[in-house]
Design a protein around this motif. Structure first.
Motif, short mmCIF file in Angstrom:
data_model
loop_
_atom_site.label_atom_id
_atom_site.label_comp_id
_atom_site.label_asym_id
_atom_site.label_seq_id
_atom_site.Cartn_x
_atom_site.Cartn_y
_atom_site.Cartn_z
N ARG A 11 0.12 10.27 11.02
CA ARG A 11 -1.09 11.09 10.88
C ARG A 11 -1.65 11.03 9.46
O ARG A 11 -2.77 11.48 9.22
N GLU A 12 -0.86 10.50 8.54
CA GLU A 12 -1.29 10.39 7.15
C GLU A 12 -2.04 9.07 6.94
O GLU A 12 -1.52 7.99 7.26
N HIS A 13 -3.25 9.14 6.41
CA HIS A 13 -4.12 7.97 6.27
C HIS A 13 -3.44 6.81 5.56
O HIS A 13 -3.41 5.68 6.07
N ASP A 14 -2.86 7.07 4.39
CA ASP A 14 -2.33 5.96 3.58
C ASP A 14 -1.09 5.34 4.20
O ASP A 14 -0.95 4.11 4.21
N PHE A 15 -0.17 6.17 4.72
CA PHE A 15 0.99 5.58 5.38
C PHE A 15 0.57 4.80 6.61
O PHE A 15 1.11 3.73 6.89
N ARG A 16 -0.38 5.32 7.36
CA ARG A 16 -0.85 4.63 8.56
C ARG A 16 -1.40 3.25 8.21
O ARG A 16 -1.14 2.26 8.90
N HIS A 17 -2.14 3.15 7.12
CA HIS A 17 -2.70 1.86 6.73
C HIS A 17 -1.61 0.92 6.22
O HIS A 17 -1.67 -0.29 6.47
N LEU A 18 -0.61 1.46 5.51
CA LEU A 18 0.53 0.64 5.12
C LEU A 18 1.27 0.15 6.35
O LEU A 18 1.67 -1.02 6.42
N TRP A 19 1.44 1.00 7.31
CA TRP A 19 2.15 0.66 8.55
C TRP A 19 1.41 -0.44 9.32
O TRP A 19 2.01 -1.40 9.80
N ILE A 20 0.08 -0.33 9.42
CA ILE A 20 -0.71 -1.34 10.13
C ILE A 20 -0.66 -2.67 9.38
O ILE A 20 -0.53 -3.74 9.99
N ALA A 21 -0.76 -2.62 8.05
CA ALA A 21 -0.69 -3.85 7.26
C ALA A 21 0.66 -4.53 7.46
O ALA A 21 0.74 -5.75 7.64
N ASP A 22 1.73 -3.73 7.46
CA ASP A 22 3.05 -4.29 7.67
C ASP A 22 3.18 -4.87 9.07
O ASP A 22 3.78 -5.94 9.25
N LEU A 23 2.62 -4.20 10.07
CA LEU A 23 2.68 -4.71 11.44
C LEU A 23 1.98 -6.06 11.56
O LEU A 23 2.49 -7.00 12.18
N ALA A 24 0.80 -6.18 10.94
CA ALA A 24 0.08 -7.46 10.98
C ALA A 24 0.89 -8.56 10.34
O ALA A 24 0.99 -9.68 10.87
N SER A 25 1.49 -8.27 9.19
CA SER A 25 2.29 -9.26 8.50
C SER A 25 3.51 -9.65 9.31
O SER A 25 3.87 -10.83 9.43
N GLN A 26 4.19 -8.65 9.90
CA GLN A 26 5.39 -8.92 10.69
C GLN A 26 5.07 -9.76 11.93
O GLN A 26 5.83 -10.66 12.30
N LEU A 27 3.95 -9.47 12.58
CA LEU A 27 3.57 -10.25 13.77
C LEU A 27 3.36 -11.71 13.41
O LEU A 27 3.85 -12.61 14.11
N GLY A 28 2.66 -11.94 12.30
CA GLY A 28 2.43 -13.32 11.90
C GLY A 28 3.72 -14.03 11.53
O GLY A 28 3.94 -15.19 11.88
N THR A 29 4.59 -13.32 10.82
CA THR A 29 5.85 -13.92 10.41
C THR A 29 6.69 -14.31 11.62
O THR A 29 7.31 -15.38 11.64
N ARG A 30 6.71 -13.46 12.64
CA ARG A 30 7.46 -13.78 13.85
C ARG A 30 6.89 -14.98 14.57
O ARG A 30 7.63 -15.79 15.15
N THR A 195 -4.47 6.40 -2.10
CA THR A 195 -3.65 7.01 -3.15
C THR A 195 -3.49 6.08 -4.33
O THR A 195 -3.08 4.92 -4.17
N GLY A 196 -3.82 6.57 -5.51
CA GLY A 196 -3.63 5.77 -6.71
C GLY A 196 -2.16 5.63 -7.05
O GLY A 196 -1.35 6.52 -6.77
N GLU A 197 -1.82 4.53 -7.66
CA GLU A 197 -0.43 4.26 -8.03
C GLU A 197 -0.35 4.15 -9.55
O GLU A 197 -0.95 3.24 -10.13
N PRO A 198 0.34 5.06 -10.20
CA PRO A 198 0.43 4.98 -11.67
C PRO A 198 1.18 3.73 -12.11
O PRO A 198 2.09 3.26 -11.42
N ARG A 199 0.81 3.21 -13.25
CA ARG A 199 1.51 2.06 -13.79
C ARG A 199 2.88 2.50 -14.30
O ARG A 199 2.99 3.46 -15.07
#
Length: 440
Positions: A11-30, A195-199
Motif C-alpha cells: 500500500r506504500e507508494h515507494d515500496f510498491r514501485h521498488l517491488w514492481i521494478a524488482d519483479l520486472a527485473s526478475q522476470l527478465g533474468t529468469r 523518497t529522497g535518499e541521503p548521501r
C-alpha cells in the motif's frame, strides 16, 4: 514507513514501485536463465563444458568484484546505482538479438555479455539489499524481504514456462530481447520512487581495502553470519554445478523439448510461490532460527531427488525435486537476508552484503565449471547425485552452529555504530551491534 491494513507494504507508494521494478527485473533474468543455455546448446551446439562455462561467466563478476562493489555502495546512494545497472544490462542483452538478426552471433559474444551483465547484477543486488532498510525501516524487514522473494517465485514460474515456450515458438534471441526490455522497464519504475535518499557519510580517509576488510571481519566474527555464509556458499557451489548441466541433462538424456522443460519447471517452482506466501507464518510458528536450519536440511533432500529423473513417469521426480528445493530456497533466503540486515550496523551493510554475496554468488562460477568438468568425466546423473549429497551435508554449518540452539534469530537495538567506534579492526565489534551485545 508503516503497514496500513490489508496489503501491508504494497500500500506504500515507494515500496510498491521498488517491488514492481524488482519483479520486472526478475522476470527478465529468469527468461535469460532459460534462454541463454538453450541458445548455446540448441542453436550454437555448445558442448557440456561450454554450456557450464556460460553459467560460470554469468556469475564470475561476483567472485572478482563483489567486495569492491560493497565498499563502493556504502559510499553512494543506492537508487542511482540500481538505475545504472538496469540500463547497462538493457544495452548488453539487447546486443544478442541484434547480432542474431545479422547472423554474427557466436559463443564469444554470449560469454562477454553474460560476464558484463553479471557486473551490473552484482552492483544492483548489493545496492538493492542495502537500500531496503533505508526505504522501509528495519521493523518490517521480514515482510519486505518476503514480498521481494515472492517476485523470485513469480518470475521463476512465469519465466520458466514463458522462456521455454518463447524459445520453442519464437527462438532464443526473441526471449533475450524481452529480457533486455524488462531491465528498461525496471529502471523506469525505480525512477518514480519519491523518497529522497541521503548521501552516506564518507570516511575521512577513504581506504578501499581497509573498508572491505572491515566488512569481512564483521561477517566472520559474528557466529550466526559466519554459519549462514558457510552454509550458503557450499549450497550455491553445488547448486551451480547442478544448474550448469541440468539443461544438457534434460535435453540430451531425458530427451525433452524446450516447451516441456519450461512446463515442468513451472509446476515444480510453484513451491517457491507458496514459500513466499508462507515464510512469515512458518517463522512465527517454528521460530526464525528453527525455520532457517530445517529449510536447509529439506533443501538437501530436494536436490537428492533430481538424479532420479527419467522419461515418462520418471519426470515426477523432477517436479517433486523442483517444488521442494524452490520452497526451501526461498524460506532460507528470506530468513538469512533478514538476519544479515538485523545484525549489521547501517554503515557496514553494503560491505557485509557484498561479503555474503562473495561467499555465495562468488562461488557459483567455480561450481558451474566443476559441474561441467564432473559431468564430462563421470556423467550427468552421477554429477547430480554428488551435488545433492553435498547440499545436504552443507546443512551441518547451521545444525552445528548456535542457530541450532535458538528458537528465533537474535535481534538487537537498531541504532547504528558510529564510524569512530573503537575496535581492534577499526570498526564495529562483530558480536556487538548498535552498542548492544548479540546474545544467543
Amino acid at each position: 514507513m508503516t503497514e496500513r491494513g490489508p496489503g501491508g507494504l504494497l500500500r506504500e507508494h515507494d515500496f510498491r514501485h521498488l517491488w514492481i521494478a524488482d519483479l520486472a527485473s526478475q522476470l527478465g533474468t529468469r527468461l535469460s536463465m532459460m534462454a541463454l543455455p538453450l541458445l548455446a546448446v540448441i542453436t550454437l551446439d555448445a558442448s557440456t563444458f561450454q554450456a557450464a562455462a556460460l553459467s560460470a561467466a554469468e556469475t564470475a563478476a561476483s567472485l572478482l568484484l563483489g567486495l569492491f562493489a560493497g565498499a563502493l555502495v556504502d559510499r553512494m546512494r543506492c537508487r542511482p546505482v540500481m538505475l545504472v545497472a538496469d540500463l547497462a544490462r538493457f544495452a548488453l542483452l539487447g546486443s544478442i538479438p541484434v547480432a542474431a538478426l545479422f547472423g554474427v552471433l557466436g559463443l564469444p559474444q554470449l560469454y562477454l555479455v553474460a560476464f558484463a551483465a553479471g557486473i551490473g547484477t552484482v552492483f544492483f543486488d548489493t545496492a538493492h539489499t542495502t537500500y531496503l532498510p533505508r526505504l522501509i525501516g528495519r521493523a518490517q524487514l521480514v515482510e519486505g524481504n518476503s514480498r521481494l522473494a515472492s517476485n523470485t517465485s513469480i518470475a521463476a514460474v512465469a519465466g520458466s514456462v514463458g522462456g521455454g515456450y518463447l524459445v520453442q515458438l519464437f527462438t532464443a534471441p526473441v526471449a533475450i530481447a524481452i529480457d533486455a526490455v524488462s531491465y528498461l522497464w525496471s529502471a523506469l519504475w525505480l525512477a518514480t520512487i519519491r523518497t529522497g535518499e541521503p548521501r552516506p557519510a564518507r570516511p575521512a580517509r577513504p581506504r578501499l581495502l581497509g573498508e572491505i576488510g572491515e566488512g569481512v571481519r564483521f561477517v566472520f566474527g559474528q557466529p550466526i553470519l559466519a554459519a549462514i555464509a558457510g552454509n550458503t556458499a557450499t549450497v550455491l557451489f553445488f547448486q551451480a554445478a547442478n544448474q550448469a548441466i541440468m539443461m544438457v541433462f534434460l535435453v540430451r538424456e531425458v530427451h525433452l523439448t524446450p516447451g516441456v522443460i519450461g512446463l515442468l519447471g513451472t509446476v515444480g517452482l510453484l513451491g517457491a510461490l507458496a514459500s513466499s506466501a508462507l515464510t512469515g507464518r512458518i517463522a512465527r510458528r517454528l521460530g526464525t532460527a528453527r525455520a532457517l536450519w530445517l529449510s536447509t536440511v529439506l533443501n538437501g533432500v530436494g536436490f537428492l531427488l533430481y538424479p532420479l529423473t527419467g522419461p515418462g513417469f520418471g519426470l515426477a521426480w523432477y517436479v517433486l525435486a523442483g517444488g521442494l528445493t524452490a520452497f526451501t530456497i526461498i524460506t532460507r533466503h528470506v530468513l538469512a537476508v533478514t538476519a544479515r540486515q538485523q545484525l549489521c550496523p547501517d554503515r557496514l551493510l553494503g560491505r557485509v552484503n557484498a561479503t555474503m554475496q562473495l561467499m555465495t554468488y562468488g562461488v557459483m562460477p567455480l561450481g558451474a565449471l566443476a559441474g561441467g568438468a564432473l559431468g564430462t568425466l563421470f556423467g550427468l546423473r552421477t554429477t547430480l547425485l554428488v551435488s545433492g549429497l553435498a547440499v545436504l551435508a552443507a546443512s551441518l554449518f547451521l545444525v552445528l552452529s548456535p542457530v541450532r540452539r535458538l528458537r528465533d534469530l537474535p535481534t538487537t537495538k537498531r541504532s547504528d555504530v558510529p564510524a569512530t567506534a573503537p575496535s581492534a579492526g577499526g570498526g564495529a565489534r562483530p558480536d556487538e551491534v548498535g552498542g548492544e551485545r548479540v546474545t544467543e
